[in-house]
Design a protein around this motif. Structure first.
Motif, PDB file in Angstrom:
ATOM      1  N   ARG A 281       0.848  -1.155   0.044  1.00 46.92           N
ATOM      2  CA  ARG A 281       0.134   0.018  -0.032  1.00 46.92           C
ATOM      3  C   ARG A 281       0.922   1.220   0.044  1.00 46.92           C
ATOM      4  NH1 ARG A 281       0.090   2.027   5.098  1.00 46.92           N
ATOM      5  NH2 ARG A 281       0.586   0.768   6.910  1.00 46.92           N
ATOM      6  N   ASP A 282       0.253   2.352  -0.405  1.00 43.41           N
ATOM      7  CA  ASP A 282       0.633   3.656  -0.173  1.00 43.41           C
ATOM      8  C   ASP A 282       2.021   4.004  -0.765  1.00 43.41           C
ATOM      9  OD1 ASP A 282      -1.453   4.713   1.339  1.00 43.41           O
ATOM     10  OD2 ASP A 282      -0.760   3.353   2.763  1.00 43.41           O
ATOM     11  N   MET A 283       2.090   3.702  -2.177  1.00 47.23           N
ATOM     12  CA  MET A 283       3.247   3.970  -3.153  1.00 47.23           C
ATOM     13  C   MET A 283       2.978   4.237  -4.370  1.00 47.23           C
ATOM     14  SD  MET A 283       5.316   0.292  -3.021  1.00 47.23           S
ATOM     15  CE  MET A 283       5.119   0.148  -1.227  1.00 47.23           C
ATOM     16  N   ARG A 284       3.921   4.370  -5.181  1.00 49.86           N
ATOM     17  CA  ARG A 284       4.080   4.628  -6.676  1.00 49.86           C
ATOM     18  C   ARG A 284       4.782   4.056  -7.372  1.00 49.86           C
ATOM     19  NH1 ARG A 284       1.905   9.502  -8.832  1.00 49.86           N
ATOM     20  NH2 ARG A 284       1.816   9.676 -10.889  1.00 49.86           N
ATOM     21  N   LEU A 285       4.264   2.907  -8.094  1.00 54.96           N
ATOM     22  CA  LEU A 285       5.097   2.246  -8.998  1.00 54.96           C
ATOM     23  C   LEU A 285       4.897   2.835 -10.376  1.00 54.96           C
ATOM     24  CD1 LEU A 285       3.590  -1.078  -7.653  1.00 54.96           C
ATOM     25  CD2 LEU A 285       5.557   0.159  -6.817  1.00 54.96           C
ATOM     26  N   ASP A 286       6.062   2.902 -10.954  1.00 58.74           N
ATOM     27  CA  ASP A 286       6.448   3.403 -12.334  1.00 58.74           C
ATOM     28  C   ASP A 286       7.153   2.428 -13.269  1.00 58.74           C
ATOM     29  OD1 ASP A 286       7.199   4.632 -14.994  1.00 58.74           O
ATOM     30  OD2 ASP A 286       7.169   6.599 -13.844  1.00 58.74           O
ATOM     31  N   GLY A 287       6.528   1.740 -14.233  1.00 61.28           N
ATOM     32  CA  GLY A 287       7.120   0.727 -14.975  1.00 61.28           C
ATOM     33  C   GLY A 287       7.973   1.250 -16.086  1.00 61.28           C
ATOM     34  N   ASN A 288       8.125   2.378 -16.197  1.00 58.93           N
ATOM     35  CA  ASN A 288       8.902   2.958 -17.338  1.00 58.93           C
ATOM     36  C   ASN A 288       8.848   2.081 -18.696  1.00 58.93           C
ATOM     37  OD1 ASN A 288      11.206   4.268 -18.367  1.00 58.93           O
ATOM     38  ND2 ASN A 288      12.780   3.124 -17.582  1.00 58.93           N
ATOM     39  N   ARG A 289       7.728   1.970 -19.131  1.00 55.40           N
ATOM     40  CA  ARG A 289       7.362   1.326 -20.165  1.00 55.40           C
ATOM     41  C   ARG A 289       8.041   1.627 -21.500  1.00 55.40           C
ATOM     42  NH1 ARG A 289       1.074   1.570 -22.345  1.00 55.40           N
ATOM     43  NH2 ARG A 289       1.482   1.148 -24.517  1.00 55.40           N
ATOM     44  N   GLY A 290       8.342   3.060 -21.832  1.00 55.65           N
ATOM     45  CA  GLY A 290       9.003   3.218 -22.917  1.00 55.65           C
ATOM     46  C   GLY A 290      10.425   2.844 -23.181  1.00 55.65           C
ATOM     47  N   HIS A 302       4.486  -6.942 -15.196  1.00 53.66           N
ATOM     48  CA  HIS A 302       3.305  -6.563 -14.312  1.00 53.66           C
ATOM     49  C   HIS A 302       3.817  -5.535 -13.162  1.00 53.66           C
ATOM     50  CE1 HIS A 302       0.791  -9.372 -16.252  1.00 53.66           C
ATOM     51  NE2 HIS A 302       1.658 -10.339 -15.844  1.00 53.66           N
ATOM     52  N   ALA A 303       3.127  -4.791 -12.732  1.00 51.83           N
ATOM     53  CA  ALA A 303       3.491  -4.085 -11.580  1.00 51.83           C
ATOM     54  C   ALA A 303       3.568  -4.720 -10.243  1.00 51.83           C
ATOM     55  CB  ALA A 303       2.644  -2.732 -11.206  1.00 51.83           C
ATOM     56  N   ILE A 304       2.492  -5.640 -10.129  1.00 52.34           N
ATOM     57  CA  ILE A 304       2.515  -6.718  -9.020  1.00 52.34           C
ATOM     58  C   ILE A 304       2.039  -7.929  -9.469  1.00 52.34           C
ATOM     59  CG2 ILE A 304       1.343  -7.121  -6.862  1.00 52.34           C
ATOM     60  CD1 ILE A 304       1.153  -4.055  -6.148  1.00 52.34           C
ATOM     61  N   GLN A 305       2.749  -9.043  -9.256  1.00 46.30           N
ATOM     62  CA  GLN A 305       2.193 -10.329  -9.282  1.00 46.30           C
ATOM     63  C   GLN A 305       2.468 -11.141  -8.214  1.00 46.30           C
ATOM     64  OE1 GLN A 305       2.580 -12.981 -13.313  1.00 46.30           O
ATOM     65  NE2 GLN A 305       4.404 -13.762 -11.942  1.00 46.30           N
ATOM     66  N   MET A 306       1.193 -11.484  -7.694  1.00 46.65           N
ATOM     67  CA  MET A 306       1.028 -11.969  -6.475  1.00 46.65           C
ATOM     68  C   MET A 306       0.275 -13.423  -6.261  1.00 46.65           C
ATOM     69  SD  MET A 306       1.609 -12.218  -3.001  1.00 46.65           S
ATOM     70  CE  MET A 306       0.434 -12.863  -1.583  1.00 46.65           C
ATOM     71  N   PHE A 307       0.711 -14.589  -5.581  1.00 51.54           N
ATOM     72  CA  PHE A 307      -0.114 -15.627  -5.302  1.00 51.54           C
ATOM     73  C   PHE A 307      -0.202 -15.889  -3.992  1.00 51.54           C
ATOM     74  CE2 PHE A 307       0.034 -20.465  -6.125  1.00 51.54           C
ATOM     75  CZ  PHE A 307      -1.316 -20.546  -5.770  1.00 51.54           C
ATOM     76  N   GLY A 308      -1.382 -15.775  -3.351  1.00 47.79           N
ATOM     77  CA  GLY A 308      -1.653 -16.004  -2.055  1.00 47.79           C
ATOM     78  C   GLY A 308      -2.744 -15.141  -1.620  1.00 47.79           C
ATOM     79  N   ALA A 309      -3.552 -15.892  -0.625  1.00 47.10           N
ATOM     80  CA  ALA A 309      -4.725 -15.572  -0.238  1.00 47.10           C
ATOM     81  C   ALA A 309      -4.833 -14.243   0.844  1.00 47.10           C
ATOM     82  CB  ALA A 309      -5.559 -16.543   0.587  1.00 47.10           C
ATOM     83  N   LEU A 316      -2.619   2.647  -4.141  1.00 48.62           N
ATOM     84  CA  LEU A 316      -1.468   2.503  -5.038  1.00 48.62           C
ATOM     85  C   LEU A 316      -1.413   3.414  -6.082  1.00 48.62           C
ATOM     86  CD1 LEU A 316      -0.728  -1.285  -4.820  1.00 48.62           C
ATOM     87  CD2 LEU A 316       0.534   0.375  -3.679  1.00 48.62           C
ATOM     88  N   THR A 317      -0.423   3.802  -6.820  1.00 48.08           N
ATOM     89  CA  THR A 317      -0.484   4.625  -7.914  1.00 48.08           C
ATOM     90  C   THR A 317       0.518   3.643  -8.856  1.00 48.08           C
ATOM     91  OG1 THR A 317      -0.959   6.708  -7.539  1.00 48.08           O
ATOM     92  CG2 THR A 317      -0.114   6.400  -9.439  1.00 48.08           C
ATOM     93  N   ILE A 318      -0.062   3.054 -10.024  1.00 50.63           N
ATOM     94  CA  ILE A 318       0.461   2.160 -10.970  1.00 50.63           C
ATOM     95  C   ILE A 318       0.545   2.844 -12.123  1.00 50.63           C
ATOM     96  CG2 ILE A 318       0.761   0.116 -11.857  1.00 50.63           C
ATOM     97  CD1 ILE A 318      -0.618  -1.089  -9.214  1.00 50.63           C
ATOM     98  N   GLU A 319       1.576   2.739 -13.080  1.00 47.37           N
ATOM     99  CA  GLU A 319       1.579   3.824 -14.292  1.00 47.37           C
ATOM    100  C   GLU A 319       2.669   3.074 -15.154  1.00 47.37           C
ATOM    101  OE1 GLU A 319       2.188   7.852 -13.831  1.00 47.37           O
ATOM    102  OE2 GLU A 319       4.013   7.770 -12.589  1.00 47.37           O
ATOM    103  N   ASN A 320       2.547   3.123 -16.411  1.00 50.48           N
ATOM    104  CA  ASN A 320       3.410   2.917 -17.273  1.00 50.48           C
ATOM    105  C   ASN A 320       4.100   1.366 -17.414  1.00 50.48           C
ATOM    106  OD1 ASN A 320       3.123   5.608 -18.261  1.00 50.48           O
ATOM    107  ND2 ASN A 320       4.762   6.208 -16.567  1.00 50.48           N
ATOM    108  N   MET A 321       3.186   0.662 -17.586  1.00 52.41           N
ATOM    109  CA  MET A 321       3.633  -0.879 -17.610  1.00 52.41           C
ATOM    110  C   MET A 321       3.482  -1.609 -18.689  1.00 52.41           C
ATOM    111  SD  MET A 321       4.206  -1.203 -14.284  1.00 52.41           S
ATOM    112  CE  MET A 321       4.862  -2.566 -14.306  1.00 52.41           C
ATOM    113  N   TRP A 322       4.447  -2.427 -19.053  1.00 52.01           N
ATOM    114  CA  TRP A 322       4.434  -3.017 -20.335  1.00 52.01           C
ATOM    115  C   TRP A 322       3.432  -4.043 -20.222  1.00 52.01           C
ATOM    116  CZ3 TRP A 322       5.545  -3.092 -24.926  1.00 52.01           C
ATOM    117  CH2 TRP A 322       6.987  -2.538 -25.459  1.00 52.01           C
TER     118      TRP A 322
END
Length: 617
Positions: A281-290, A302-309, A316-322
């Motif tokens: 929580r509470d962060m910015r994730l920039d994937g620098n897509r270009g 992906h910004a987040i890939q998670m396996f779990g209950a 979250l702020t998520i942007e520029n993901m491939w």
């Protein structure tokens, strides 16, 4: 005159309340009664489960301290202390009132003492010596009397006060309930102003190393890793552990993917076990897509890939993901209050999960291409069910749809706003779903589409209270609500400015369409579209059974009207059977209220009290 025989073996019954009924151009004045009624299909109510966690009860422990028993003594010590002389008498007198038996013979020197002690001389026993003495005896006797009864003594009042109990209560009880004293480790960015207080300090290169060291130090025990304000540049994934809360300081904490890294930013192993109780929580994730060297694949980018209950992804702020934003597999997960922008694949993808909530997210320009699995949905659920998808704002994007549920029964789509979708608005291809109070504006194709797909059938929908407007839709023709499958209820929707039909029903059984307001449809010319259309276009299931259409208002208030019909029946090579149409207001359309083509394929139909006229061909 139109007769029953004129419709082949069909039994079509028309009430004399329908206006302007004609067949092959000949007015029909026969008085025919209504013989068919249809029960409104019911939908099993969705059940919601609430869980309440009992609050532990604190039992205060009291420690009672018993008062020591006071042994009465005449305390003659003060009488012996002032005697500087008569040393031989001191040996016997030292016992005073309690030990006078050490000297069996009373010494005459004792009587010479100036103190009131002469009263002790009669006997070595303390009791008679106490009695004749006027002053010391009363002071000795009251002392044992209170000491013999420990209960009424005021001294125990401080002891019952839970002096030991408070020391036991404050620490153990609160820490056990939330999590036993979870550790907090602070990781500072290279440009943070609080590096001195951090447990780990990054240098701006491969910052995932320090972050992963902090996560590993928790050892899977409940704990927190706090990312300071500033920028963390990573070239490999941040690796999650169980029972972890990874958090920052909102948009002031930036995690940036280094050029050419071509990886998922935060992840755990997509294994068969998975993690539990992870919060990000509470962060910015920039994937620098270009600046990534290659396109995404199903497992990377992906910004987040998670396996779990029981995972939480919040604020979250998520942007520029491939690839995508949040891709997860895990029951009872929550995706709340996130902003996800400019991701080529899904902003949120729930895979093989149950009971998740995806709500209050702001999603823009996502799912602009189809993924390698053929998905192109801003929010998608794939196999699972019982999801709540609500109060999301989705603008643009959605190569396939803006919200899609593939084989996810018992899901609810409540109060979402979908604007300018690239294809469909909401595609709930899952049984027993509720689509309610959504606002869908200008999708390129259909606003709500439930047609049968290879993955699911799409039966027993409740579609109600939605507002659909396609005045600026780019596609040449589209539909407000398009359904196949069985047992649907389509009620109380407001549908306007549709290039195609307002509501289109295909090969279905037991569909109920009521109290909808539909206006200004078919706004492309030439057009034969209507407010409501029943059309058999499938080749496998070629029948529409027991559809009821009642109390709908369909009209056209444009200067140049485009809505040709209120209801259009197109059985084609199939059959429309046991249709009930009653109490609808189809007046104000361009041509006629009810238009039927191929009446030999319409059987056991009832038309009653409809405005706008009817034409059968």
């Amino acid at each position: 005159m139109l007769t029953i025989a004129a419709i082949a073996s069909a039994a079509v019954i028309y009430s004399d309340h329908n206006q302007g009924v004609e067949s092959d151009g000949t007015p029909n004045t026969a008085d025919l009664s209504i013989l068919v009624t249809t029960a409104v299909p019911t939908v099993p109510p969705a059940t919601e489960v609430n869980s309440n966690t009992p609050t532990p009860t604190l039992i205060a422990t009291q420690t009672s301290v018993s008062n020591p028993t006071v042994i009465p003594t005449p305390t003659p010590t003060p009488t012996l202390t002032p005697l500087p002389t008569a040393t031989p008498g001191l040996g016997g007198g030292g016992g005073g009132g309690g030990g006078g038996g050490d000297q069996p013979t009373p010494s005459p020197t004792v009587t010479s003492t100036p103190t009131p002690m002469p009263s002790v001389t009669p006997t070595p026993t303390p009791t008679p010596s106490v009695t004749p003495t006027p002053t010391p005896a009363p002071t000795v006797t009251p002392t044992p009397a209170p000491s013999a009864t420990p209960t009424p003594t005021p001294t125990p009042v401080p002891t019952p006060t839970p002096t030991p109990a408070p020391s036991a209560t404050p620490t153990p009880t609160p820490t056990v309930t939330p999590t036993p004293t979870s550790m907090v480790l602070i990781v500072a960015a290279y440009n943070s102003t609080n590096r001195e207080s951090a447990d780990y300090v990054c240098d701006g290169v491969n910052d995932q190393v320090e972050i992963n060291e902090a996560i590993a130090a928790l050892g899977g025990q409940p704990g927190n890793v706090e990312l300071s304000t500033g920028t963390f540049t990573i070239s490999q994934p941040i690796l999650l552990k169980e029972n972890l809360t990874l958090y920052g300081h909102g948009d002031s904490t930036i995690v940036f993917l280094e050029d050419g890294s071509d990886c998922t930013m935060i992840k755990n192993s997509w294994s068969s076990t998975g993690l539990v109780n992870v919060t990000i929580r509470d962060m910015r994730l920039d994937g620098n897509r270009g600046k990534q060297a290659q396109g995404p694949n199903w497992g990377d980018g992906h910004a987040i890939q998670m396996f779990g209950a029981n995972a939480h992804y919040e604020n979250l702020t998520i942007e520029n993901m491939w690839a995508g934003g949040i891709r997860f597999k895990g029951d009872n997960s929550k995706i709340l209050n996130n902003t996800i922008i400019n991701c080529q694949w899904s902003a949120v993808a729930a895979i093989e999960s149950f009971g998740c909530e995806i709500s209050y997210n702001d999603i823009r320009d996502c799912a602009t291409i189809l993924s390698d699995a053929g998905r192109g949905d801003c929010i998608t659920t794939f196999v699972g069910g019982n999801h709540m998808i609500s109060y999301n704002y989705i603008e643009r994007g959605g190569k396939l749809s803006q919200i899609m549920a593939w084989v996810s029964p018992n899901s609810r789509f409540i109060s979402n706003t979908c604007i300018d979708g690239m294809f469909m608005g909401i595609g709930p291809y899952s049984d027993y779903s509720i689509i309610e109070n959504n606002t869908i504006t200008n999708p390129a194709c259909n606003a709500i589409d439930t047609r049968i797909t290879p993955e699911g059938t799409g039966n027993y929908y409740i579609i109600r209270g939605n507002t659909i407007n396609m005045i600026n839709s780019a596609k040449s023709e589209n539909t407000g609500i398009c359904v196949e499958g069985n047992g649907h209820q389509i009620t109380d929707n407001d549908i306007s400015f549709i290039r195609g039909s307002g509501i289109k029903v295909g090969s279905c059984d037991d569909v109920y369409i009521a109290n909808n307001r539909i206006r200004n449809v078919g706004i492309v010319e030439p057009s034969f579209f209507s407010a409501i259309t029943i059309q058999i276009w499938e080749t496998t299931h070629v029948i529409n059974n027991r559809t009821t259409i009642e109390n709908n208002k369909c009209y056209d208030d444009q200067t140049v009207k485009t809505t040709k019909y209120g209801l259009l029946l197109l059985p084609g090579a199939g059959t429309i059977d046991s249709l009930i149409v009653r109490n609808n207001d189809f007046s104000g359309v361009k041509e006629v209220g009810i238009q039927a083509w191929g009446t030999t394929h319409i059987t056991n139909a009832t038309f009653e009290n409809n405005l706008g006229g009817m034409k059968l061909q």
